[in-house]
Write a protein that holds these residues in place. Structure first.
Motif, PDB file in Angstrom:
ATOM      1  N   ALA A  22       0.946  -1.295   0.124  1.00  0.00           N
ATOM      2  CA  ALA A  22       0.108  -0.036   0.175  1.00  0.00           C
ATOM      3  C   ALA A  22       0.830   1.346  -0.157  1.00  0.00           C
ATOM      4  O   ALA A  22       0.697   2.108  -0.654  1.00  0.00           O
ATOM      5  N   GLY A  23       1.828   1.334   0.687  1.00  0.00           N
ATOM      6  CA  GLY A  23       3.010   2.382   0.763  1.00  0.00           C
ATOM      7  C   GLY A  23       3.462   2.619  -0.644  1.00  0.00           C
ATOM      8  O   GLY A  23       3.617   3.740  -1.117  1.00  0.00           O
ATOM      9  N   THR A  24       3.824   1.459  -1.194  1.00  0.00           N
ATOM     10  CA  THR A  24       4.230   1.576  -2.559  1.00  0.00           C
ATOM     11  C   THR A  24       3.366   2.185  -3.385  1.00  0.00           C
ATOM     12  O   THR A  24       3.558   3.137  -4.466  1.00  0.00           O
ATOM     13  N   ALA A  25       2.192   1.549  -3.457  1.00  0.00           N
ATOM     14  CA  ALA A  25       0.971   2.224  -4.446  1.00  0.00           C
ATOM     15  C   ALA A  25       0.643   3.523  -4.084  1.00  0.00           C
ATOM     16  O   ALA A  25       0.556   4.358  -5.000  1.00  0.00           O
ATOM     17  N   LEU A  26       0.857   3.820  -2.689  1.00  0.00           N
ATOM     18  CA  LEU A  26       0.627   5.401  -2.535  1.00  0.00           C
ATOM     19  C   LEU A  26       1.831   6.225  -3.057  1.00  0.00           C
ATOM     20  O   LEU A  26       1.345   7.332  -3.724  1.00  0.00           O
ATOM     21  N   HIS A  27       2.766   6.025  -3.044  1.00  0.00           N
ATOM     22  CA  HIS A  27       4.065   6.653  -3.647  1.00  0.00           C
ATOM     23  C   HIS A  27       3.794   6.828  -5.239  1.00  0.00           C
ATOM     24  O   HIS A  27       3.782   7.943  -5.712  1.00  0.00           O
ATOM     25  N   GLU A  28       3.235   5.713  -5.697  1.00  0.00           N
ATOM     26  CA  GLU A  28       3.010   5.746  -7.145  1.00  0.00           C
ATOM     27  C   GLU A  28       1.906   6.644  -7.592  1.00  0.00           C
ATOM     28  O   GLU A  28       1.987   7.349  -8.577  1.00  0.00           O
ATOM     29  N   LEU A  29       0.698   6.414  -6.687  1.00  0.00           N
ATOM     30  CA  LEU A  29      -0.340   7.407  -6.951  1.00  0.00           C
ATOM     31  C   LEU A  29       0.032   8.859  -6.776  1.00  0.00           C
ATOM     32  O   LEU A  29      -0.589   9.922  -7.599  1.00  0.00           O
ATOM     33  N   LEU A  30       0.664   9.137  -5.877  1.00  0.00           N
ATOM     34  CA  LEU A  30       1.082  10.633  -5.952  1.00  0.00           C
ATOM     35  C   LEU A  30       1.962  11.372  -6.774  1.00  0.00           C
ATOM     36  O   LEU A  30       1.942  12.388  -7.279  1.00  0.00           O
ATOM     37  N   VAL A  31       2.967  10.388  -7.263  1.00  0.00           N
ATOM     38  CA  VAL A  31       3.819  11.049  -8.498  1.00  0.00           C
ATOM     39  C   VAL A  31       2.880  11.070  -9.612  1.00  0.00           C
ATOM     40  O   VAL A  31       2.920  11.961 -10.396  1.00  0.00           O
ATOM     41  N   SER A  32       1.943  10.049 -10.093  1.00  0.00           N
ATOM     42  CA  SER A  32       1.250   9.999 -11.041  1.00  0.00           C
ATOM     43  C   SER A  32       0.219  11.372 -11.209  1.00  0.00           C
ATOM     44  O   SER A  32      -0.119  12.056 -11.857  1.00  0.00           O
ATOM     45  N   ALA A  33      -0.499  11.401  -9.757  1.00  0.00           N
ATOM     46  CA  ALA A  33      -1.509  12.403  -9.581  1.00  0.00           C
ATOM     47  C   ALA A  33      -0.574  13.931  -9.864  1.00  0.00           C
ATOM     48  O   ALA A  33      -1.316  14.890 -10.626  1.00  0.00           O
ATOM     49  N   GLN A  34       0.383  14.033  -9.354  1.00  0.00           N
ATOM     50  CA  GLN A  34       0.995  15.344  -9.512  1.00  0.00           C
ATOM     51  C   GLN A  34       1.379  15.646 -10.819  1.00  0.00           C
ATOM     52  O   GLN A  34       1.445  16.622 -11.461  1.00  0.00           O
ATOM     53  N   ARG A  35       1.979  14.612 -11.665  1.00  0.00           N
ATOM     54  CA  ARG A  35       2.216  14.699 -13.177  1.00  0.00           C
ATOM     55  C   ARG A  35       0.890  14.993 -13.784  1.00  0.00           C
ATOM     56  O   ARG A  35       1.341  15.849 -14.779  1.00  0.00           O
TER      57      ARG A  35
END
Length: 159
Positions: A22-35
């Motif tokens: 879940a932590g890894t998925a959250l990191h990926e989501l934050l990067v994707s959403a910011q982009r």
């Protein structure tokens, strides 16, 4: 038929591995959403967005360090945001490392002003059919945690 068959997902890993996932998925989501420009940071900015367009909010993240736990005003804001998210079926998680969060999304906005990272909303982009696999993993994680009465699970971001 199992939940994994319905969602076409792999079975959820047990225990600590699932939380790390879940932590890894959250990191990926934050990067994707910011982009994609789908990230709103700040308690007040988030509250304004949820008031104006709650249907556009896909995910909520509350962040507080150890010293923030004694901030009564912040805790009241968190309680109100959590209630709003529960009422509007918005998945929500907590993070206990604001510094790590700042390393991912950046500590300041375009004007150079420091960001309030205590609340971050991920909004749905205008693109039809956009599905973020990290968001789907986090939604499944939150659903699993609710099944064991953990309504606002804490997620640890990877180093």
């Amino acid at each position: 038929m199992t939940l994994e068959e319905i969602h076409g997902q792999q079975p959820a890993p047990a225990g600590h591995d699932w939380i790390q996932g879940a932590g890894t998925a959250l990191h990926e989501l934050l990067v994707s959403a910011q982009r994609r420009g789908c990230l709103t940071a700040g308690v007040y900015e988030s509250a304004k967005l949820m008031n104006v367009d709650p249907d556009n909010v896909a995910f909520c993240l509350l962040a507080a360090d150890q010293e923030d736990e004694g901030d009564i005003a912040l805790q009241i804001h968190f309680t109100l945001i959590q209630a709003f998210c529960c009422e509007n079926d918005i998945d929500i998680v907590r993070v206990n490392d604001v510094a790590r969060l700042a390393a991912i999304v950046g500590p300041s906005d375009e004007s150079g002003e420091p960001r309030d990272l205590h609340c971050i909303l991920i909004t749905s982009p205008n693109e039809e059919g956009w599905k973020d696999p990290a968001l789907e993993k986090l939604n499944l994680f939150c659903e699993e945690r609710r099944n064991v009465n953990d309504w606002v699970p804490t997620v640890t971001l990877p180093e």
